[in-house]
Write a protein that holds these residues in place. Structure first.
Motif, PDB file in Angstrom:
ATOM      1  N   GLY A 190      -9.118   1.579   7.085  1.00  0.00           N
ATOM      2  CA  GLY A 190      -8.213   2.108   8.111  1.00  0.00           C
ATOM      3  C   GLY A 190      -6.769   2.123   7.641  1.00  0.00           C
ATOM      4  N   LEU A 191      -6.337   1.032   7.056  1.00  0.00           N
ATOM      5  CA  LEU A 191      -4.968   0.950   6.538  1.00  0.00           C
ATOM      6  C   LEU A 191      -4.777   1.948   5.399  1.00  0.00           C
ATOM      7  N   ALA A 192      -5.732   2.013   4.502  1.00  0.00           N
ATOM      8  CA  ALA A 192      -5.619   2.907   3.340  1.00  0.00           C
ATOM      9  C   ALA A 192      -5.445   4.358   3.785  1.00  0.00           C
ATOM     10  N   MET A 193      -6.278   4.813   4.690  1.00  0.00           N
ATOM     11  CA  MET A 193      -6.209   6.220   5.095  1.00  0.00           C
ATOM     12  C   MET A 193      -4.962   6.499   5.932  1.00  0.00           C
ATOM     13  N   ARG A 194      -4.544   5.523   6.737  1.00  0.00           N
ATOM     14  CA  ARG A 194      -3.319   5.697   7.522  1.00  0.00           C
ATOM     15  C   ARG A 194      -2.106   5.850   6.597  1.00  0.00           C
ATOM     16  N   VAL A 195      -2.030   5.042   5.568  1.00  0.00           N
ATOM     17  CA  VAL A 195      -0.909   5.092   4.627  1.00  0.00           C
ATOM     18  C   VAL A 195      -0.946   6.397   3.822  1.00  0.00           C
ATOM     19  N   VAL A 196      -2.145   6.778   3.368  1.00  0.00           N
ATOM     20  CA  VAL A 196      -2.276   8.023   2.594  1.00  0.00           C
ATOM     21  C   VAL A 196      -1.895   9.220   3.453  1.00  0.00           C
ATOM     22  N   ASP A 197      -2.397   9.265   4.672  1.00  0.00           N
ATOM     23  CA  ASP A 197      -2.078  10.396   5.559  1.00  0.00           C
ATOM     24  C   ASP A 197      -0.580  10.466   5.844  1.00  0.00           C
ATOM     25  N   ALA A 198       0.053   9.314   6.030  1.00  0.00           N
ATOM     26  CA  ALA A 198       1.501   9.294   6.286  1.00  0.00           C
ATOM     27  C   ALA A 198       2.266   9.822   5.074  1.00  0.00           C
ATOM     28  N   VAL A 250       0.931   4.135  -2.985  1.00  0.00           N
ATOM     29  CA  VAL A 250       0.645   5.549  -2.699  1.00  0.00           C
ATOM     30  C   VAL A 250       1.844   6.419  -3.078  1.00  0.00           C
ATOM     31  N   ALA A 251       3.038   5.957  -2.765  1.00  0.00           N
ATOM     32  CA  ALA A 251       4.240   6.736  -3.111  1.00  0.00           C
ATOM     33  C   ALA A 251       4.350   6.904  -4.623  1.00  0.00           C
ATOM     34  N   ARG A 252       3.963   5.872  -5.364  1.00  0.00           N
ATOM     35  CA  ARG A 252       4.047   5.928  -6.816  1.00  0.00           C
ATOM     36  C   ARG A 252       2.959   6.827  -7.425  1.00  0.00           C
ATOM     37  N   ARG A 253       1.772   6.830  -6.814  1.00  0.00           N
ATOM     38  CA  ARG A 253       0.656   7.585  -7.386  1.00  0.00           C
ATOM     39  C   ARG A 253       0.516   9.004  -6.840  1.00  0.00           C
ATOM     40  N   ALA A 254       1.074   9.280  -5.689  1.00  0.00           N
ATOM     41  CA  ALA A 254       0.908  10.596  -5.060  1.00  0.00           C
ATOM     42  C   ALA A 254       1.422  11.743  -5.931  1.00  0.00           C
ATOM     43  N   PRO A 255       2.568  11.626  -6.588  1.00  0.00           N
ATOM     44  CA  PRO A 255       3.037  12.756  -7.396  1.00  0.00           C
ATOM     45  C   PRO A 255       2.052  13.187  -8.484  1.00  0.00           C
ATOM     46  N   ALA A 256       1.269  12.273  -8.995  1.00  0.00           N
ATOM     47  CA  ALA A 256       0.293  12.619 -10.037  1.00  0.00           C
ATOM     48  C   ALA A 256      -0.858  13.457  -9.493  1.00  0.00           C
ATOM     49  N   THR A 257      -1.017  13.471  -8.170  1.00  0.00           N
ATOM     50  CA  THR A 257      -2.122  14.242  -7.584  1.00  0.00           C
ATOM     51  C   THR A 257      -1.677  15.601  -7.050  1.00  0.00           C
ATOM     52  N   ARG A 258      -0.392  15.907  -7.160  1.00  0.00           N
ATOM     53  CA  ARG A 258       0.080  17.215  -6.681  1.00  0.00           C
ATOM     54  C   ARG A 258      -0.639  18.316  -7.442  1.00  0.00           C
ATOM     55  N   GLY A 259      -0.914  19.375  -6.753  1.00  0.00           N
ATOM     56  CA  GLY A 259      -1.646  20.478  -7.371  1.00  0.00           C
ATOM     57  C   GLY A 259      -3.127  20.431  -7.018  1.00  0.00           C
ATOM     58  N   LEU A 260      -3.597  19.280  -6.552  1.00  0.00           N
ATOM     59  CA  LEU A 260      -4.983  19.172  -6.102  1.00  0.00           C
ATOM     60  C   LEU A 260      -5.038  19.545  -4.626  1.00  0.00           C
ATOM     61  N   ARG A 286      -6.376  13.086  -0.840  1.00  0.00           N
ATOM     62  CA  ARG A 286      -6.609  12.037   0.156  1.00  0.00           C
ATOM     63  C   ARG A 286      -7.698  11.072  -0.322  1.00  0.00           C
ATOM     64  N   ARG A 287      -8.792  11.612  -0.860  1.00  0.00           N
ATOM     65  CA  ARG A 287      -9.885  10.769  -1.354  1.00  0.00           C
ATOM     66  C   ARG A 287      -9.443   9.929  -2.554  1.00  0.00           C
ATOM     67  N   ARG A 288      -8.716  10.538  -3.474  1.00  0.00           N
ATOM     68  CA  ARG A 288      -8.275   9.801  -4.671  1.00  0.00           C
ATOM     69  C   ARG A 288      -7.320   8.666  -4.323  1.00  0.00           C
ATOM     70  N   LEU A 289      -6.348   8.983  -3.486  1.00  0.00           N
ATOM     71  CA  LEU A 289      -5.372   7.955  -3.119  1.00  0.00           C
ATOM     72  C   LEU A 289      -6.028   6.850  -2.276  1.00  0.00           C
ATOM     73  N   GLY A 290      -6.903   7.258  -1.367  1.00  0.00           N
ATOM     74  CA  GLY A 290      -7.623   6.265  -0.556  1.00  0.00           C
ATOM     75  C   GLY A 290      -8.549   5.408  -1.421  1.00  0.00           C
ATOM     76  N   GLY A 291      -9.207   6.030  -2.388  1.00  0.00           N
ATOM     77  CA  GLY A 291     -10.078   5.288  -3.291  1.00  0.00           C
ATOM     78  C   GLY A 291      -9.301   4.290  -4.131  1.00  0.00           C
ATOM     79  N   ALA A 297       0.839  -1.201   0.000  1.00  0.00           N
ATOM     80  CA  ALA A 297       0.000   0.000   0.000  1.00  0.00           C
ATOM     81  C   ALA A 297       0.875   1.254   0.000  1.00  0.00           C
ATOM     82  N   ARG A 298       1.922   1.247   0.799  1.00  0.00           N
ATOM     83  CA  ARG A 298       2.833   2.399   0.842  1.00  0.00           C
ATOM     84  C   ARG A 298       3.497   2.628  -0.516  1.00  0.00           C
ATOM     85  N   ALA A 299       3.919   1.557  -1.155  1.00  0.00           N
ATOM     86  CA  ALA A 299       4.568   1.677  -2.468  1.00  0.00           C
ATOM     87  C   ALA A 299       3.594   2.213  -3.512  1.00  0.00           C
TER      88      ALA A 299
END
Length: 187
Positions: free
Chosen positions: A162-170, A131-141, A147-152, A127-129
């Motif tokens: 619970g795990l999804a939101m914890r990883v996204v928030d981290a 999110v780390a890979r997809r998070a840069p594509a959401t910058r600017g939002l 948070r919703r996109r990555l969690g979704g 899950a961490r990997a």
């Protein structure tokens, strides 16, 4: 002249004259081997494909039993391979893997043993990997939208909320810390 004469049905000579109807077992064997040559499959998948081709249930069962005896068909090995590759390549969590195994006709103890390959730590690392890979594509939002996109995205891959939101928030907090450090160091 008249109309051309039609050949007698079935022909009196040649392969069609000798064996008008192919052996059901040979047809089933040919279909099953062709399917297995294309990709590994479970017993349930092969049984469904054979039924779709009109192979009698008793013929299919006997053929699949023989395939298991000689090692051409092994649901346990197939399930382990499916779990390993789907988790590693697609980042699927156990819940999504259970659904995928069920769709392939693998349930019960065979599925449970295959799923033992993925533990809580593996799931969190995956899950961490992701999110780390997809998070840069959401910058600017805005943060909530990210948070919703990555969690979704994690939810669609079967991760518990619970795990999804914890990883996204981290991940988002780590990005904020990195940006703050950059601002402090550059000032």
């Amino acid at each position: 002249m008249g109309r051309p004469r039609r050949a007698p049905e079935p022909p009196a000579h040649g392969a069609a004259g000798l064996d008008a109807e192919p052996d059901a077992t040979e047809v089933a064997r040919t279909v099953a081997l062709r399917l297995l040559a294309a990709a590994p499959r479970s017993r349930a998948q092969l049984a469904t494909k054979l039924a779709d081709r009109g192979v009698a249930e008793d013929v299919a069962a006997a053929l699949l039993d023989r395939f298991e005896e000689v090692g051409l068909l092994d649901d346990a090995a197939y399930a382990e391979m499916l779990v390993r590759t789907r988790h590693a390549e697609r980042g699927l969590a156990r819940r999504a893997l259970v659904a995928e195994l069920r769709a392939k006709g693998i349930t019960g103890e065979v599925a449970e043993v295959a799923l033992e390959q993925v533990d809580d730590e593996d799931e969190e690392a995956s899950a961490r990997a992701l999110v780390a890979r997809r998070a840069p594509a959401t910058r600017g939002l805005e943060r909530d939208r990210r948070r919703r996109r990555l969690g979704g995205m994690l939810a669609r891959k079967g991760y518990p909320p619970g795990l999804a939101m914890r990883v996204v928030d981290a991940e988002l907090a780590a990005e904020d810390d990195a940006a703050q450090a950059e601002d402090d160091g550059g000032a």
